[in-house]
Structure formats: C-alpha cells, structure tokens
Write an enzyme that holds these catalytic residues in place. Structure first.
Site, mmCIF file in Angstrom:
data_model
loop_
_atom_site.group_PDB
_atom_site.id
_atom_site.type_symbol
_atom_site.label_atom_id
_atom_site.label_comp_id
_atom_site.label_asym_id
_atom_site.label_seq_id
_atom_site.Cartn_x
_atom_site.Cartn_y
_atom_site.Cartn_z
ATOM 1 N N GLY A 238 0.811 -1.212 0.000
ATOM 2 C CA GLY A 238 0.000 0.000 0.000
ATOM 3 C C GLY A 238 0.843 1.261 0.000
ATOM 4 O O GLY A 238 1.904 1.333 -0.625
ATOM 5 N N SER A 239 0.387 2.254 0.751
ATOM 6 C CA SER A 239 1.010 3.575 0.692
ATOM 7 C C SER A 239 2.394 3.649 1.315
ATOM 8 O O SER A 239 3.098 4.645 1.125
ATOM 9 C CB SER A 239 0.095 4.601 1.351
ATOM 10 O OG SER A 239 -1.076 4.789 0.582
ATOM 11 N N THR A 240 2.831 2.626 2.063
ATOM 12 C CA THR A 240 4.211 2.655 2.541
ATOM 13 C C THR A 240 5.182 2.572 1.356
ATOM 14 O O THR A 240 6.325 3.013 1.452
ATOM 15 C CB THR A 240 4.503 1.512 3.534
ATOM 16 O OG1 THR A 240 4.243 0.250 2.909
ATOM 17 C CG2 THR A 240 3.653 1.650 4.786
#
Length: 498
Positions: free
Chosen positions: A222-224
């Site tokens: 995801g956004s990591t």
C-alpha cells in the site's frame, strides 16, 4: 607343488569376496558417508544428533534456546525459556530433522559440526566431555523485541501480523515478532506422540502460527511503498521536498476509462491540479503518487524498487523446513504498461513486500540512501563462550543518493508532524514515518494496515515496519496510522531510551 584346481577356484572366489568387501567398505565410508549421514531415515545418526549437548541461542547473555540435561534416552532436551516471544527467531529443533529458524540456519554451529569449531571438537574428543555445540548470539534488542510483541498482541481480537526493527547503519535486526506465535517447546518435546500432535494442530491452524510473517509472507504494501515512488521521483531530478507535484481529487489512469481506472484520495486534501509534495505525503495522496510513477516510468520504478532489495534474495539467517530458506521474495512487477505503473506507485497492482523488506526501505532512506544487508546472527561462540566469528555489516546497495534521502526524509518528518503518521510522534525526537492501507483484492479479506518509520530522523538508530494482516477491527476503521503508528512508536522508544 602345483595347487589343484578346486583349491585354486576357492582361493580366487575368496579373493573376489575380499575385494568386493574392500570396495563396498570404501564406498560406504568414503563416497556415500555424507549421503547416509544426511539421510533422515538413519536413526543412529538422528539419535546421536538429538542426544548431543547443543549450543545456546543467546540474546545478549540470556539464552532463548538452550539444551538441558534429561534422564531419558536422549540425554538433553531443547528448551525455549521465552517461547512465544522468540519463536519466529529461534524456530524449533525437533526429533527426526524437523528444524526451522536460527536452529536450522546455524545448525552446524549449534551442533558443533562447524569447521570453525574444529579445535573445540578435538579437545572434546581427547577429553572426557562429549561433543558440545557452539553458541549463537543474536542481534536482537530484548527491549525492542518485547515492546514489539506486547504492542502487537495488545490489538483487539485475534491478531495476525508482524513487526521488524532494524539498525539502519549496520542492518542488525533489533526486533522480529509475529502473531499468532507458538510454543516451540511442544514440538521439541521427547514425548513424540505429543510432539506430533502439537505440530499437526499448529500446521492445521487456519491462522498459520508456524508462518513467519516477517519473512515468509509478502503482501501489497500500500502507501508505505510511496517511499520508493518518492525516491524515484526525486532521483529523476524533477522534484525535491519543496516542489509542487501533480495532484487533484481524482486521476484517470492512462489508457483506461470508467471506475476501474480511476484513482481517488478518499476525500483527503490533495489540491486541484498541483499540490505541495509535503502535503501530498502528509495526506498520502494516491492521485499524486500514481501520476509520479507514470511520469518516472515502469523501468525507472523497477530499478528504484530493486535498489531497495525487491526481486532478489539477500537474507539467510532464518530458514524453514523445506529447501534452503523457504522465505518469500518481495516482488516488483516487470514490463508494466502505464496504468499498471500508476497502480504500482501506490503499492498496489502486483507489488508485494515482506515486513522485513519495508523495514529495509525505511532503513535505507534513514541511512543516507545506503541499504545494509539485514542480519540476525551477531556472533558465533565456542561452548566456552570464546568468540569464534563476528558478523561484519555489509552494504547491499546505494538505493538513492544522500541528497535524495534527505529530501524523502523531509517528506516523512512532515507526515509525522502534520499528517497521517502523527501517532508515531515522540516528544523531543524528530520522527520520520509513513502509513499504508493496502487492499487485499478479496471481498472477504480486510485491507492490510502498514506503518514504517525511523528515528531520530537526522541520525537514525532504529527503523521499523509494522504489518497488521488482520485484527478485530471494523473494516472501515482499518488504518496504518491509527493502529500501526503506536506500535512503531513503542519499538522506537524501546531502542532510543536505553
């Protein structure tokens, strides 16, 4: 006198028998010895190894796996004093060659067969003592390990997840925990009926407690993953932390139409057409990072991901029962088209990462762009606690330049100070961090919550990755910052407050 024919025939036959015996003995003792010794069906070898005084696995001076004397046939029982806390690290040593974790990767040392322990084996042979294994000292920080385990298991309900902490400057693994965990003492017992029953129950458990999620499970980050996308964008020379970047409330992926190709920000403030880079990271703007990935291009995105360790194997201090490692490889897809590239920029499409891999990404940025090879074994010792070998830190890659690392760090500090990563803030210490919530792609499987961080931001002593696969959290309340941020904070504080 001439030997008569019957005697000569018998003599030749006996000579042939002796020759066959000699050839067979030479074959068995020289050519085939290794294969027979390694054969799990060789009960004599298995019994001898299981009866040996195996070396200890140490965290500092404290054993987390040790052999204790018994009164039964096998003389020594493998014992794990803090079983569930360290199961993902130690693995287990069970009868019949069932070995995992550090028990397996360092088996030659722990059993005493390692060539570096030759002098010790010789002394044991000449003396009255039986063969003894060497000790293995780990890199684990016990306070960080406990903080990670306690924080992860304090989440509501039946928690499945993992936490990994690294020392950015060396690659030392300071913490590695998994939930659910298991008790390796139940598998290592000399009660073989109970041993098999315990293993069968764990192996059949749908929550997969034997799975080392830190290194054996790769999920969409995801956004990591926006740390990688930001690194690629800044490395292109077009942006820095103070730049305006392409934004907007929605973004239609190239070559697509309709909802299936529409990226949105779930209501977060990401500007009209452009937005400050810091604001984009603070609000985790999907539209920004999808556009940046498309601008950078599939090849450059792949190169950047691989510079952080994706698509390669670089860790051998933990092993499973099958094959050499049975560890998961973090993957970044190759030969992507533009819409796929856009999705990859926000950690979706076919991007997959282990918690250890995402800890490496954070640690690489924290270490001025240099990614260090992660390692778990700090030192090999003899049975008398003399140092035999010490692991030297090894550079894996230059993922980004120091200048790029500083710019990405600015974005991550802003995300903790003013954005979605604020739950990881530590009073008096500058923290860099990023949240992530990744779609599983399955209607009946909730999103995965991720969080990565490091501190102090300008001279990091610890980098952390938190992955929450599932917990008793309502689907619409799953968020990496809310649930993963406090866990990362506790691990960082455990390292920094020593």
């Amino acid at each position: 006198m001439t030997m008569n024919k019957p005697i000569r025939t018998i003599a030749i036959f006996l000579m042939a028998l002796f020759a066959a015996l000699l050839i067979n003995a030479t074959y068995l003792q020289y050519y085939a010895a290794g294969r027979y010794n390694d054969d799990a069906r060789n009960r004599r070898v298995v019994d001898a190894e299981f009866s040996r005084q195996r070396g200890a696995i140490l965290v500092g001076r404290d054993p987390v796996a040790v052999s204790v004397k018994t009164d039964d046939l096998y003389k020594y029982q493998r014992s794990y004093p803090k079983p569930e806390l360290y199961a993902g690290v130690t693995g287990y040593f069970a009868y019949g060659g069932a070995i995992t974790g550090v028990e397996k990767s360092q088996n030659d040392v722990l059993s005493g067969d390692d060539s570096r322990l030759f002098v010790n084996r010789l002394i044991d042979l000449l003396g009255d003592k039986g063969p003894q294994g060497g000790d293995v000292e780990l890199t684990i920080n016990p306070k960080a390990q406990k903080a990670a385990y306690d924080a992860l298991t304090s989440l509501p309900g039946n928690v499945k997840g993992s936490v990994v902490a690294l020392e950015p400057s060396t690659g030392k693994i300071l913490a590695l925990v998994n939930t659910p965990s298991f008790n390796p003492n139940k598998i290592a017992t000399h009660d073989f009926a109970a041993n098999q029953k315990a293993y069968d129950a764990l192996n059949a458990d749908p929550d997969k407690p034997l799975l080392n999620r830190a290194v054996q499970m790769a999920l969409p980050p995801g956004s990591t993953f926006k740390l990688v996308t930001a690194s690629a964008a800044i490395s292109s020379g077009k942006y820095d932390a103070s730049s305006m970047v392409p934004g907007g409330p929605t973004y239609q992926l190239p070559q697509t139409s309709g909802e299936s190709g529409l990226i949105d920000n779930e209501g977060r403030d990401c500007g009209a057409k452009t937005v400050k880079f810091t604001q984009a990271m603070e609000n985790s703007c999907n539209t920004v990072f999808a556009q940046l990935a498309v601008q950078v291009g599939a090849d450059a995105m792949q190169q950047q991901a691989e510079a952080f360790g994706f698509n390669s194997s670089w860790f051998d201090d933990l092993q499973g029962t099958n094959g050499k490692t049975s560890l998961a490889t973090s993957t970044f897809p190759k030969d992507m088209n533009p819409p796929q590239t856009g999705q990859s920029g926000i950690g979706q499409f076919e991007v997959r990462a282990t918690p250890l891999q995402m800890a490496m990404v954070a640690a690489g940025i924290a270490n001025q762009g240099t990614v260090m090879k992660p390692y778990l074994v700090n030192e090999v010792q003899s049975a008398d606690s003399d140092t035999v070998a010490t692991t030297e830190p090894e550079k894996l890659s230059e993922a980004v330049t120091p200048a790029t690392a500083r710019e990405v760090t600015k974005l991550l500090v802003a995300t903790v100070n003013d954005g979605t990563a604020s739950p990881a803030a530590i009073t008096g210490i500058q923290v860099a961090g990023k949240t992530g919530t990744a779609q599983s792609g399955q209607e009946d499987v909730p999103p995965y919550a991720w969080f990565v961080s490091f501190a102090p931001a300008d001279n990091a002593k610890v980098a952390v990755a938190v992955m929450i696969e599932s917990a008793d959290i309502p689907r619409d309340d799953i968020a990496g910052g809310k649930w993963g941020g406090p866990i990362a904070k506790k691990v960082m504080e455990a390292v920094l407050n020593q």
